[in-house]
Design an enzyme around this catalytic site. Structure first.
Site, PDB file in Angstrom:
ATOM      1  CD  GLU A   1      66.081  36.128  27.390  1.00 43.80           C
ATOM      2  OE1 GLU A   1      64.839  36.263  27.436  1.00 43.80           O
ATOM      3  OE2 GLU A   1      66.866  36.939  27.906  1.00 43.80           O
TER       4      GLU A   1
ATOM      5  CD  GLU B   1      68.517  38.272  31.605  1.00 47.74           C
ATOM      6  OE1 GLU B   1      69.212  38.391  30.571  1.00 47.74           O
ATOM      7  OE2 GLU B   1      68.368  37.201  32.217  1.00 47.74           O
TER       8      GLU B   1
ATOM      9  CB  ALA C   1      72.857  38.227  24.989  1.00 47.93           C
TER      10      ALA C   1
ATOM     11  N   GLY D   1      68.608  40.133  27.622  1.00 43.76           N
ATOM     12  CA  GLY D   1      69.655  40.707  28.457  1.00 43.76           C
ATOM     13  C   GLY D   1      69.448  42.202  28.690  1.00 43.76           C
TER      14      GLY D   1
HETATM   15  C1  3H9 Z   1      69.592  37.084  25.569  1.00 39.47           C
HETATM   16  O1  3H9 Z   1      69.498  38.252  25.764  1.00 39.47           O
HETATM   17  C2  3H9 Z   1      70.170  36.121  26.574  1.00 39.47           C
HETATM   18  C3  3H9 Z   1      70.330  36.682  27.953  1.00 39.47           C
HETATM   19  O2  3H9 Z   1      69.203  36.387  28.742  1.00 39.47           O
HETATM   20  C4  3H9 Z   1      71.500  36.083  28.688  1.00 39.47           C
HETATM   21  C5  3H9 Z   1      72.842  36.315  28.150  1.00 39.47           C
HETATM   22  C6  3H9 Z   1      73.951  35.811  29.023  1.00 39.47           C
HETATM   23  N1  3H9 Z   1      71.913  40.154  18.786  1.00 39.47           N
HETATM   24  O3  3H9 Z   1      65.015  42.479  13.676  1.00 39.47           O
HETATM   25  P1  3H9 Z   1      65.674  43.597  12.930  1.00 39.47           P
HETATM   26  C7  3H9 Z   1      70.258  42.548  14.526  1.00 39.47           C
HETATM   27  S1  3H9 Z   1      69.106  36.379  24.098  1.00 39.47           S
HETATM   28  C8  3H9 Z   1      72.548  40.360  17.615  1.00 39.47           C
HETATM   29  O4  3H9 Z   1      65.734  43.487  11.461  1.00 39.47           O
HETATM   30  P2  3H9 Z   1      63.606  45.369  13.868  1.00 39.47           P
HETATM   31  C9  3H9 Z   1      69.529  41.817  13.423  1.00 39.47           C
HETATM   32  O5  3H9 Z   1      70.172  40.616  13.098  1.00 39.47           O
HETATM   33  C10 3H9 Z   1      68.578  37.755  23.108  1.00 39.47           C
HETATM   34  N2  3H9 Z   1      71.972  41.007  16.558  1.00 39.47           N
HETATM   35  O6  3H9 Z   1      65.049  45.016  13.331  1.00 39.47           O
HETATM   36  C11 3H9 Z   1      69.583  42.832  12.307  1.00 39.47           C
HETATM   37  O7  3H9 Z   1      70.875  42.763  11.746  1.00 39.47           O
HETATM   38  P3  3H9 Z   1      71.096  43.066  10.203  1.00 39.47           P
HETATM   39  C12 3H9 Z   1      67.215  38.163  23.461  1.00 39.47           C
HETATM   40  C13 3H9 Z   1      70.724  41.425  16.708  1.00 39.47           C
HETATM   41  O8  3H9 Z   1      63.588  46.823  14.066  1.00 39.47           O
HETATM   42  C14 3H9 Z   1      69.446  44.170  13.045  1.00 39.47           C
HETATM   43  O9  3H9 Z   1      69.839  43.886  14.400  1.00 39.47           O
HETATM   44  N3  3H9 Z   1      66.777  39.201  22.552  1.00 39.47           N
HETATM   45  C15 3H9 Z   1      70.020  41.242  17.898  1.00 39.47           C
HETATM   46  O10 3H9 Z   1      62.566  44.732  13.014  1.00 39.47           O
HETATM   47  C16 3H9 Z   1      68.040  44.727  13.054  1.00 39.47           C
HETATM   48  O11 3H9 Z   1      67.144  43.743  13.528  1.00 39.47           O
HETATM   49  C17 3H9 Z   1      66.079  38.955  21.446  1.00 39.47           C
HETATM   50  O12 3H9 Z   1      65.763  37.840  21.138  1.00 39.47           O
HETATM   51  C18 3H9 Z   1      70.671  40.572  18.973  1.00 39.47           C
HETATM   52  N4  3H9 Z   1      70.056  40.373  20.166  1.00 39.47           N
HETATM   53  O13 3H9 Z   1      63.488  44.652  15.286  1.00 39.47           O
HETATM   54  C19 3H9 Z   1      65.685  40.171  20.652  1.00 39.47           C
HETATM   55  N5  3H9 Z   1      68.774  41.759  17.767  1.00 39.47           N
HETATM   56  O14 3H9 Z   1      70.614  44.470   9.969  1.00 39.47           O
HETATM   57  C20 3H9 Z   1      65.956  39.931  19.220  1.00 39.47           C
HETATM   58  C21 3H9 Z   1      68.720  42.281  16.521  1.00 39.47           C
HETATM   59  O15 3H9 Z   1      72.532  42.861  10.003  1.00 39.47           O
HETATM   60  N6  3H9 Z   1      65.720  41.081  18.377  1.00 39.47           N
HETATM   61  N7  3H9 Z   1      69.897  42.081  15.872  1.00 39.47           N
HETATM   62  O16 3H9 Z   1      70.263  42.038   9.497  1.00 39.47           O
HETATM   63  C22 3H9 Z   1      64.502  41.499  18.005  1.00 39.47           C
HETATM   64  O17 3H9 Z   1      63.486  41.031  18.459  1.00 39.47           O
HETATM   65  C23 3H9 Z   1      64.433  42.585  16.972  1.00 39.47           C
HETATM   66  O18 3H9 Z   1      65.648  42.593  16.284  1.00 39.47           O
HETATM   67  C24 3H9 Z   1      64.183  44.007  17.504  1.00 39.47           C
HETATM   68  C25 3H9 Z   1      64.318  45.021  16.348  1.00 39.47           C
HETATM   69  C26 3H9 Z   1      62.750  44.056  18.064  1.00 39.47           C
HETATM   70  C27 3H9 Z   1      65.163  44.355  18.577  1.00 39.47           C
END
Ligand code: 3H9
Length: 687
Positions: free
Chosen positions: A122, A102, A60, A99
Site C-alpha cells: 500500500e 489482510e 483491494a 487486502g
Molecule cells: C489495498 O489492498 C488496500 C487495503 O489495505 C485496504 C482496503 C480497504 N486492483 O500488473 P499487471 C490489474 S491497496 C485493480 O499487469 P502482473 C492491472 O491494472 C492494493 N486492478 O500483472 C492489470 O489490468 P489490465 C494493494 C488491479 O502479472 C491486470 O490487473 N495491492 C490490481 O505483472 C494485471 O496486472 C497492490 O498494490 C488491483 N489491486 O502483476 C498490488 N492489481 O490488464 C497491485 C492488478 O486491465 N498489483 N490489477 O491492464 C500488482 O502488484 C500486480 O498487478 C500483480 C500482478 C503483482 C498482482
C-alpha cells in the site's frame, strides 16, 4: 466470483475474479456469504479460502478508491472471518498482496504454495494497509519485522514468511488439501485467532520498532503515509485491537483522499496502460534476441551495453578505433567497481557482466547480432553512414535501432534497404539507471520489430513507451519547452537559483539550470546552433567558456570540483545586462508564477503531441516524465498535474503570456482549448 462448495467436513470458498482476484464489492460479498453459509451448516466444521489463477488476491480493487464505497466493507468482512465460530484457513497460491494478505491475516491459519509471495504494498500507492494489516501483522510476527515489510512494500517469499511465523505451513503440492487438513486440526483444538500472537508484542520488539520508525521518519521526504504508518503500528502497543482498527481506518481514509495517493494510483494504471501498444495485439510475436551489438562506446553506448550485460544478454561494443573503445571499456569497468565498493554487486557478478561485453573495432562485428543499437554522435550524416554500413553487414531480420534523441528515424532508415527493421530506441542518461525507454515507431517499421524492442526493453528492466516519430519525440520535445521557458524567465527578471528553487519545491531533484550545468551547457548550445536558434543568456554563458560543472562554472559556480553550485555574481550581472540590452524592465516572480511559466508550455506541447498522435495516451506522457526526467511520481506526471490545476486555468495563463510576450507559439493548442472549453481534463481521452 466466489464459488462455495463443501468437501467432506470443510467448506471451500474459491475466489475467481480475473485477472488478479482483486477484492471488488462482489468478491467481498461472496466471502461474507461463504462464511455465513459455513457457520449455518451443521455438517461443516471449518472453512478454506482459496483462489484460482496467478494471484491469491492482489489486494483491494484500486479502481474503486475515490469512488463511493459499496458495502460490505473489507474490514467488516475480515471481522466476520476472524469471528467465525468455525476456523478459517487461507490457501495461498501466487501473490497475496495488500487486502489479499489482510484476508489471510484475518484467517485462523495460513498455508501457502512454495512459490507464493506475500506483501503489503500500500505504501507505494501513497497509502497504508487499511483492513487490519497494521494491527494484525505486528501482533502476529512482531512490529520490528512487520514494519519494514509495510514500509518497503516489497513482498517476501513463502519461506521467509514461514520463518517469520506469518505462515503455518508451506507446501509444494495441493495447497487447498493442505489448508483443509490444517482447518480440521484447528477445528479439533479450537485455536483462537490471535491467542498465540499477542505475546510477540514485547518491550524489546517495541524498542526495536521505535529505532526503525525514527530512521523511516527521517527519510519520509514529505510523504504523509510514512508518519501515518508509524502511528498506526505504534498504536498496536497502546490501543486494544478494536480501537487500533478504528485508528488505522481513519488514517487510511485520510490518505485515500489525499491528492498524492490519487496521483500514485494514476501512475499504477498508466504504467499498465502504456504496455498496451495500439494496433499491436498479442498475435504479433517479438523476434528472438540472443545477442546484441551497440555502436559507440561513449557514455550512452557504454550505458546501453551495460543494460544488456546486466540482463544476461551478450553484447558487442563497437567503435571506429581502439583508443575510444578502451576508454569506453574502462569507464564501464569503473562504474561496476563503484557498485562493488558499495556492496550492490559481488566481484564475481562484476566479472561475469564484463565478460558479456565484447569490445570490437569496425561494423562487421555487428554481423551476428539479433539487434544493433547505434549510439554514435548526434548528427544525421554520421547516423546515415553507420546505417548504410549496417545494411551491408547486419543479418537479415536483425532489428536496427538508433538511440537518437531528436533526429528523424525515417531519414536514418532511408540509408538502408530495410526500413521495416529500423526504429528508435531512445535511452535516458545514465542509460544503465534510468527506467524510461522511448521506442520510436516510424510508419515504415514492421509491427514485430516494435514488439521486439518493447519486449527487449522490459527484459532490460526498462519501462518502454512507444512513441511516434517527430523532433524530440515526447520527452525532449516537452523538455525544450521548459528550456525555452527558463530562458524567457531569466530575461524577464528571475535568477537561476529562483527558477531552480521553484522546481525543487515542486518535488524535482534539480531545477533546469542545475540540470543544464550537470549535463554540460555545450549540448544545448550545439543543438541550437545547428537549428539556428538563439538563447541570449545560455549562449552568452557558453561563449564565456562556462560550460557547466565540467568547467567549474555554468549557471552556477562549482569551486574545487563542488557538485552543488553556488550563485555566481558574474553570471547574474550578465543576465541583468542582457535584459537591459533587450530593453526589458526586470521584475520579480513568485515561485508559483515561475512554476506555471515552466510547466504550462510543457503541458501545451503535450496537448500537441496528443493531437499529432506522437503519444497514444496522456498517461504515456506522464510515464515518460516520471521515468525519464524524475518528475515526482506523487505529482502524477505533467498531464495529470494539468488536470488537477484545471485546463481552463492553464489555457488562460498561456493566452495571457502569449499576449504579453507577443509569442504565438505560447497560445493554447487546439486540443487544450477544446478540453478547457468543455470543462474536461486530459484524463477522459481514449488512446
Ligand atoms: C489495498 O489492498 C488496500 C487495503 O489495505 C485496504 C482496503 C480497504 N486492483 O500488473 P499487471 C490489474 S491497496 C485493480 O499487469 P502482473 C492491472 O491494472 C492494493 N486492478 O500483472 C492489470 O489490468 P489490465 C494493494 C488491479 O502479472 C491486470 O490487473 N495491492 C490490481 O505483472 C494485471 O496486472 C497492490 O498494490 C488491483 N489491486 O502483476 C498490488 N492489481 O490488464 C497491485 C492488478 O486491465 N498489483 N490489477 O491492464 C500488482 O502488484 C500486480 O498487478 C500483480 C500482478 C503483482 C498482482
Amino acid at each position: 466470483m466466489v464459488r462455495y462448495e463443501v468437501r467432506g467436513r470443510v467448506a471451500l470458498a474459491t475466489i475467481d475474479n480475473p485477472p488478479v482476484n482483486a477484492l471488488s464489492a462482489a468478491v467481498r460479498a461472496g466471502l461474507a456469504e461463504a462464511i455465513q453459509q459455513a457457520n449455518a451448516d451443521g455438517a461443516v466444521v471449518a472453512v478454506v479460502i482459496a483462489a484460482t489463477g496467478k494471484a491469491f488476491i492482489a489486494g483491494a480493487d484500486i479502481s474503486e478508491f475515490g469512488k463511493p464505497s459499496v458495502a460490505p466493507f473489507l474490514p467488516d468482512v475480515l471481522d466476520a472471518i476472524t469471528n467465525s465460530r468455525k476456523p478459517v484457513v487461507a490457501a495461498i497460491q501466487g501473490v497475496a498482496l495488500g487486502g489479499g494478505l489482510e484476508v489471510a491475516l484475518a484467517c485462523h491459519g495460513r498455508v501457502a504454495l512454495a512459490g507464493a509471495k506475500l506483501g503489503l504494498p500500500e505504501i507505494k500507492l501513497g497509502l497504508i494497509p487499511g483492513a487490519g494489516g497494521t494491527q494484525r501483522l505486528p501482533r502476529l510476527i512482531g512490529a520490528a519485522k512487520a514494519f519494514p515489510m509495510m514500509l518497503s512494500g516489497e513482498p517476501i517469499s513463502a519461506g521467509q514468511a514461514l520463518e517469520y511465523g506469518l505462515l503455518d505451513e508451506v507446501v509444494s503440492g495441493d495447497v487447498v488439501a493442505a489448508a483443509a487438513r490444517l482447518a480440521e486440526v484447528l477445528a479439533a483444538d479450537g485455536r483462537g485467532p490471535l491467542a498465540h500472537a499477542i505475546e510477540r508484542l514485547t518491550e524489546a520488539d517495541h524498542e526495536a520498532f521505535e529505532v526503525l520508525a525514527g530512521e523511516a521518519l527521517k527519510k519520509a521526504e514529505g510523504m504523509p503515509n510514512v508518519p501515518a504508518l508509524v502511528e498506526a503500528v505504534r498504536s498496536v502497543f497502546r490501543l486494544p485491537f478494536e480501537e487500533g482498527m478504528k485508528f488505522e481506518r481513519r488514517l487510511f481514509l485520510e490518505l485515500v483522499a489525499d491528492e498524492r495517493s490519487r496521483a500514485l494510483r494514476h501512475v499504477f494504471f498508466a504504467e499498465r496502460e502504456v504496455a498496451k501498444i495500439p494496433s499491436i495485439g498479442p498475435e504479433v510475436q517479438p523476434r528472438g534476441i540472443q545477442s546484441a551489438a551497440v555502436i559507440g562506446a561513449g557514455t550512452m553506448g557504454g550505458g546501453i551495453a551495460m543494460c544488456f550485460a546486466n540482463a544476461g544478454i551478450p553484447v558487442t561494443l563497437i567503435e571506429t578505433a581502439q583508443a575510444p573503445l578502451d576508454n569506453g571499456m574502462n569507464r564501464i569497468a569503473a562504474i561496476y567497481d563503484i557498485s562493488v565498493q558499495r556492496g550492490s554487486l559481488t566481484p564475481e557478478a562484476r566479472a561475469q557482466r564484463l565478460k558479456r561485453i565484447t569490445p570490437a573495432v569496425g561494423l562487421t562485428a555487428a554481423a551476428t547480432a539479433d539487434i544493433v543499437i547505434e549510439a554514435a554522435f548526434e548528427e544525421m550524416s554520421v547516423k546515415r553512414d553507420i546505417f548504410t554500413g549496417l545494411d551491408k553487414v547486419a543479418k537479415p531480420g536483425a532489428v536496427l535501432a538508433s538511440n537518437t534523441s531528436y533526429l528523424d528515424i525515417p531519414a536514418i532508415a532511408a540509408a538502408t534497404k530495410r526500413p521495416q527493421d529500423v526504429l528508435g530506441m531512445h535511452f535516458f542518461s545514465p542509460a544503465n539507471v534510468m527506467k524510461l525507454l522511448e521506442v520510436v515507431r516510424p510508419k515504415e517499421v514492421a509491427a514485430d520489430a516494435i514488439a521486439t524492442a518493447v519486449a527487449l526493453g522490459r527484459k532490460l528492466g526498462k519501462v518502454p513507451v512507444v512513441v511516434g516519430n517527430g523532433f524530440g519525440f515526447v520527452g525532449n520535445r516537452m523538455l525544450e519547452q521548459r528550456t525555452r521557458a527558463t530562458e524567457r524567465l531569466l530575461v524577464a527578471g528571475a535568477l537561476p537559483h529562483e527558477i531552480d528553487a521553484a522546481l525543487v519545491g515542486f518535488g524535482f531533484k534539480m531545477g533546469p539550470c542545475a540540470m543544464a550545468d550537470l549535463a554540460g551547457l555545450d549540448i544545448g548550445w550545439r543543438s541550437r546552433k545547428a537549428r539556428g536558434i538563439k538563447a541570449a543568456v545560455a549562449d552568452a554563458i557558453c561563449e564565456a567558456g562556462w560550460l557547466g560543472q565540467k568547467t567549474g562554472r555554468g549557471f552556477y559556480l562549482y569551486p574545487q570540483g563542488a557538485r552543488t553550485g553556488q550563485r555566481d555574481p558574474e553570471v547574474e550581472a550578465l543576465i541583468v545586462r542582457i535584459s537591459a540590452e533587450k530593453g526589458v524592465t526586470r521584475r520579480s516572480f513568485s515561485q508559483e508564477e515561475i512554476l506555471a511559466r515552466l510547466l504550462d508550455p510543457m503541458v501545451n506541447e503535450g496537448a500537441r503531441i496528443l493531437e499529432e498522435g506522437i503519444a497514444s495516451r496522456p498517461g504515456d506522457i506522464d510515464i515518460v516524465w516520471i521515468h525519464g526526467y524524475n518528475w515526482p511520481a506523487w505529482r502524477g506526471g505533467p498531464m495529470f498535474w494539468a488536470d488537477g490545476v484545471g485546463l481552463d486555468v492553464i489555457a488562460k495563463r498561456l493566452e495571457a503570456q502569449a499576449a504579453e510576450i507577443g509569442d504565438k507559439a505560447l497560445e493554447p493548442a487546439p486540443l487544450l482549448k477544446q478540453l478547457a472549453a468543455e470543462g474536461r481534463g486530459f484524463a477522459g481521452l481514449k488512446g
